[in-house]
Design an enzyme around this catalytic site. Structure first.
Site, PDB file in Angstrom:
ATOM      1  CG  HIS A 124      74.327 -22.968 -23.383  1.00  0.00           C
ATOM      2  ND1 HIS A 124      74.727 -21.688 -23.068  1.00  0.00           N
ATOM      3  CD2 HIS A 124      74.096 -22.968 -24.718  1.00  0.00           C
ATOM      4  CE1 HIS A 124      74.713 -20.947 -24.157  1.00  0.00           C
ATOM      5  NE2 HIS A 124      74.327 -21.691 -25.172  1.00  0.00           N
TER       6      HIS A 124
ATOM      7  CG  ASP B  28      75.812 -25.547 -12.975  1.00  0.00           C
ATOM      8  OD1 ASP B  28      75.235 -25.380 -14.057  1.00  0.00           O
ATOM      9  OD2 ASP B  28      75.530 -24.928 -11.925  1.00  0.00           O
TER      10      ASP B  28
HETATM   11  O1  LIG Z   1      65.013 -22.948 -19.633  1.00  0.00           O
HETATM   12  P1  LIG Z   1      64.998 -23.708 -18.346  1.00  0.00           P
HETATM   13  O2  LIG Z   1      64.573 -25.125 -18.533  1.00  0.00           O
HETATM   14  O3  LIG Z   1      64.236 -22.989 -17.260  1.00  0.00           O
HETATM   15  O4  LIG Z   1      66.476 -23.769 -17.819  1.00  0.00           O
HETATM   16  C1  LIG Z   1      67.295 -22.627 -17.741  1.00  0.00           C
HETATM   17  C2  LIG Z   1      68.589 -22.872 -18.497  1.00  0.00           C
HETATM   18  O5  LIG Z   1      69.262 -23.942 -17.851  1.00  0.00           O
HETATM   19  C3  LIG Z   1      70.439 -24.431 -18.469  1.00  0.00           C
HETATM   20  O6  LIG Z   1      71.479 -23.483 -18.364  1.00  0.00           O
HETATM   21  C4  LIG Z   1      72.798 -23.781 -18.759  1.00  0.00           C
HETATM   22  O7  LIG Z   1      73.338 -22.694 -19.450  1.00  0.00           O
HETATM   23  C5  LIG Z   1      74.061 -21.730 -18.689  1.00  0.00           C
HETATM   24  C6  LIG Z   1      74.628 -20.673 -19.661  1.00  0.00           C
HETATM   25  O8  LIG Z   1      75.485 -21.210 -20.592  1.00  0.00           O
HETATM   26  C7  LIG Z   1      75.153 -22.417 -17.887  1.00  0.00           C
HETATM   27  O9  LIG Z   1      75.879 -21.448 -17.131  1.00  0.00           O
HETATM   28  C8  LIG Z   1      74.499 -23.413 -16.944  1.00  0.00           C
HETATM   29  O10 LIG Z   1      75.518 -24.105 -16.237  1.00  0.00           O
HETATM   30  C9  LIG Z   1      73.664 -24.405 -17.698  1.00  0.00           C
HETATM   31  O11 LIG Z   1      72.914 -25.182 -16.768  1.00  0.00           O
HETATM   32  C10 LIG Z   1      70.142 -24.815 -19.899  1.00  0.00           C
HETATM   33  O12 LIG Z   1      71.295 -25.337 -20.530  1.00  0.00           O
HETATM   34  C11 LIG Z   1      69.520 -23.658 -20.663  1.00  0.00           C
HETATM   35  O13 LIG Z   1      69.145 -24.068 -21.973  1.00  0.00           O
HETATM   36  C12 LIG Z   1      68.263 -23.229 -19.934  1.00  0.00           C
HETATM   37  O14 LIG Z   1      67.697 -22.112 -20.576  1.00  0.00           O
HETATM   38  O1  LIG Z   2      65.377 -14.940  -9.739  1.00  0.00           O
HETATM   39  C1  LIG Z   2      66.321 -15.125 -10.521  1.00  0.00           C
HETATM   40  C2  LIG Z   2      67.622 -15.325 -10.042  1.00  0.00           C
HETATM   41  C3  LIG Z   2      68.637 -15.534 -10.957  1.00  0.00           C
HETATM   42  N1  LIG Z   2      68.385 -15.517 -12.296  1.00  0.00           N
HETATM   43  C4  LIG Z   2      69.453 -15.673 -13.296  1.00  0.00           C
HETATM   44  O2  LIG Z   2      69.523 -17.010 -13.754  1.00  0.00           O
HETATM   45  C5  LIG Z   2      70.806 -17.218 -14.300  1.00  0.00           C
HETATM   46  C6  LIG Z   2      71.308 -18.581 -13.865  1.00  0.00           C
HETATM   47  O3  LIG Z   2      72.343 -18.964 -14.728  1.00  0.00           O
HETATM   48  P1  LIG Z   2      73.365 -20.120 -14.396  1.00  0.00           P
HETATM   49  O4  LIG Z   2      74.308 -20.180 -15.523  1.00  0.00           O
HETATM   50  O5  LIG Z   2      73.984 -19.892 -13.058  1.00  0.00           O
HETATM   51  O6  LIG Z   2      72.493 -21.449 -14.283  1.00  0.00           O
HETATM   52  P2  LIG Z   2      71.264 -22.063 -15.138  1.00  0.00           P
HETATM   53  O7  LIG Z   2      70.027 -21.664 -14.385  1.00  0.00           O
HETATM   54  O8  LIG Z   2      71.312 -21.497 -16.508  1.00  0.00           O
HETATM   55  O9  LIG Z   2      71.487 -23.527 -15.075  1.00  0.00           O
HETATM   56  C7  LIG Z   2      71.709 -16.091 -13.831  1.00  0.00           C
HETATM   57  O10 LIG Z   2      71.997 -15.204 -14.894  1.00  0.00           O
HETATM   58  C8  LIG Z   2      70.843 -15.413 -12.772  1.00  0.00           C
HETATM   59  O11 LIG Z   2      71.046 -14.018 -12.640  1.00  0.00           O
HETATM   60  C9  LIG Z   2      67.111 -15.345 -12.773  1.00  0.00           C
HETATM   61  O12 LIG Z   2      66.889 -15.340 -13.990  1.00  0.00           O
HETATM   62  N2  LIG Z   2      66.103 -15.141 -11.854  1.00  0.00           N
END
Ligand SMILES: O=P(O)(O)OC[C@H]1O[C@H](O[C@H]2O[C@H](CO)[C@@H](O)[C@H](O)[C@H]2O)[C@H](O)[C@@H](O)[C@@H]1O
Ligand SMILES: O=c1ccn([C@@H]2O[C@H](COP(=O)(O)OP(=O)(O)O)[C@@H](O)[C@H]2O)c(=O)[nH]1
Length: 460
Positions: free
Chosen positions: A175, A382
């Site tokens: 991801h 990202d």
């Molecule tokens: O679980 P966390 O450490 O709190 O982080 C949240 C997620 O962050 C990353 O998200 C990625 O996946 C998204 C969906 O494919 C993508 O849109 C985004 O650009 C990425 O940053 C991480 O890869 C996830 O595993 C985490 O759950």
């Molecule tokens: O208070 C919040 C605000 C946003 N989101 C969600 O977090 C996700 C962020 O996903 P993104 O792919 O933009 O980035 P990531 O945090 O996974 O790197 C989106 O579905 C948002 O709706 C959330 O869980 N809590």
């Protein structure tokens, strides 16, 4: 050999964190809530169409077997299966290696220091996952592993399944970005990680660029042989592909129709009737370029003094990985920068930046998406960025402008409809913001339609 129960192929989804985090409430009972972040958003929609078991860490490790059983039962209703990890081990795996070493390298950050302790914890957690899943899997199952926390799992799992005489197809989805070979080499254990991934049947990426980087790294670092979109390594042919992760636009449309959301939209529209609203929604992570966003906005206010008092940036920064030093330091830097900019440009009747350092309810999020004139996302790297998609899903009425960094995965699909810029150039951010705020209704509509078609076609 029969395939699964009743000759049906079962799907097993595996991610480090379960979509539900379990916490012990004050009354001693175990309660679960939806985890935040894009991976959960992108996969939770699967439940609508597919039945599967989801394995992952529940976020806690009760001491007593009876308590573990209680946690297990509380998750069973959601087809989620906890993999319990000792708390120190979970900390070293998640904070120590995954988020302090791997994450920065995958996102082109330099100056990462490797050490053996976190690496041993990373391997150990991948082994524990492999033991549990190999035990639970049946012959012929499909096992779908997600993300950078579990890059060794395909190999460890394949070894264990073979010993048990079970065969399974293993998919691996990343991801995050996969960097160019020269950047990936910064990881001293890059060979081990690549070998882990190359034990999959199929490896999926968000963009073709990430996929090409992975193939080039496999070739240059391991001597694997690329053949079109497949890679030949140690007599195994591994497929690679690009999968556009999507959102469920209907969920946003339905939420927007709710009375409480409509009332909130009315309240917010009234509150901001005389100003334009720029919205940012990001996890508080250095890859999201929040410092760059603040300086870019500061630059915009300096370049366009007539806009001071007529525009507000509402920035939601969802707390993330707060045990990692870099994330703690970043929070301090962001709060200080917000304070300085507000000190410089506030008037008795207006404040340029409203900073919400917390997670917000889904209804509030959709209301904010709906009233914002511009959504500003400034990631330096990202994987995809689902916030970009979600903003579009809530803009059918207003045709707001998506101002999106060229370094998001999303920009490679939404380039035509969004306004793109380089996030290291504050003048470019300033110009992109100005363009977003001053665009004609006709151009906004034309761009919006392209973005809407994309998110409606690529649903999850
Ligand atoms: O679980 P966390 O450490 O709190 O982080 C949240 C997620 O962050 C990353 O998200 C990625 O996946 C998204 C969906 O494919 C993508 O849109 C985004 O650009 C990425 O940053 C991480 O890869 C996830 O595993 C985490 O759950
Ligand atoms: O208070 C919040 C605000 C946003 N989101 C969600 O977090 C996700 C962020 O996903 P993104 O792919 O933009 O980035 P990531 O945090 O996974 O790197 C989106 O579905 C948002 O709706 C959330 O869980 N809590």
């Amino acid at each position: 050999m029969p395939v699964g129960e009743g000759n049906k192929r079962n799907l097993i989804v595996v991610s480090n964190r379960l979509p539900l985090s379990v916490k012990r409430a004050e009354d001693g009972s175990y309660q679960s809530s939806l985890s935040s972040g894009g991976l959960v958003t992108s996969l939770s929609g699967l439940t609508k169409t597919t039945s599967f078991r989801w394995f992952g860490w529940p976020g806690l490790n009760p001491k007593e077997p009876a308590e573990k059983e209680e946690v297990r039962r509380s998750l069973e209703a959601h087809d989620a299966i906890p993999i319990f990890l000792d708390e120190d081990l979970a900390h070293d795996h998640y904070n120590g290696f995954s988020n302090s070493i791997l994450w920065p390298i995958l996102h082109y950050q330099s100056g990462v220091t490797f050490s053996d302790g976190p690496w041993a914890a990373y391997r150990r957690v991948n082994e524990i996952f492999a033991d549990e899943i190999a035990e639970a899997a049946q012959y012929g199952d499909l096992i779908w592993v997600h993300d950078y926390h579990l890059m060794l799992l395909p190999q460890l799992l394949r070894e264990r399944l073979a010993k048990k005489g079970k065969a399974a197809a293993i998919g691996f989805s990343l991801h995050t970005p996969f960097p160019a070979p020269e950047a990936f080499r910064a990881l001293p254990v890059c060979k081990e990680i690549l070998e882990g991934m190359l034990s999959s049947t199929l490896v999926g990426f968000h963009t073709d660029n990430y996929r090409i980087n992975f193939i080039a790294s496999s070739q240059q670092i391991l001597g694997a042989q690329p053949q079109d979109s497949t890679v030949l390594y140690k007599d195994r042919l591994v497929k690679t592909d690009k999968f556009v992760v999507g959102i469920d636009p209907q969920k946003f449309e339905d939420t927007l129709k709710k009375t409480e959301v409509q009332e909130r939209i009315k309240e917010l529209s009234e509150r901001y009737k005389d100003v334009k609203v720029i919205l940012g929604v990001d996890r508080l992570d250095y890859i999201k370029g929040l410092v760059q966003k603040l300086h870019g906005f500061e630059q915009f206010l300096s370049d366009n003094p007539d806009w001071v008092g007529k525009v507000v940036l509402i920035q939601v920064a969802v707390p993330s990985r707060e045990d990692v030093k870099e994330y703690q330091e970043l929070e301090t830097e962001i709060s200080c920068t917000v304070g300085k900019i507000n000190g410089k440009f506030s008037k008795p009747e207006s404040t340029p930046i409203i900073y919400l350092h917390r997670s917000i309810p889904f209804t509030e999020l959709t209301a904010l998406y709906s009233i914002a004139d511009v959504c500003l996302l400034t990631s330096t790297r990202d994987g995809m960025n689902l916030v970009a998609f979600e903003y579009v899903a809530c803009q059918a009425a207003k045709h707001g402008v998506l101002v999106l960094s060229q370094f998001t995965g999303a920009a490679s699909f939404m380039g035509q409809g969004s306004v793109n810029f380089h996030p290291a150039n504050f003048k470019e951010i300033s110009a992109a913001v100005r363009k977003g705020l001053t665009m004609s209704e006709q151009e906004r509509k034309e761009r919006y339609e392209k973005l809407r078609d994309f998110i409606n076609t690529n649903t999850r």
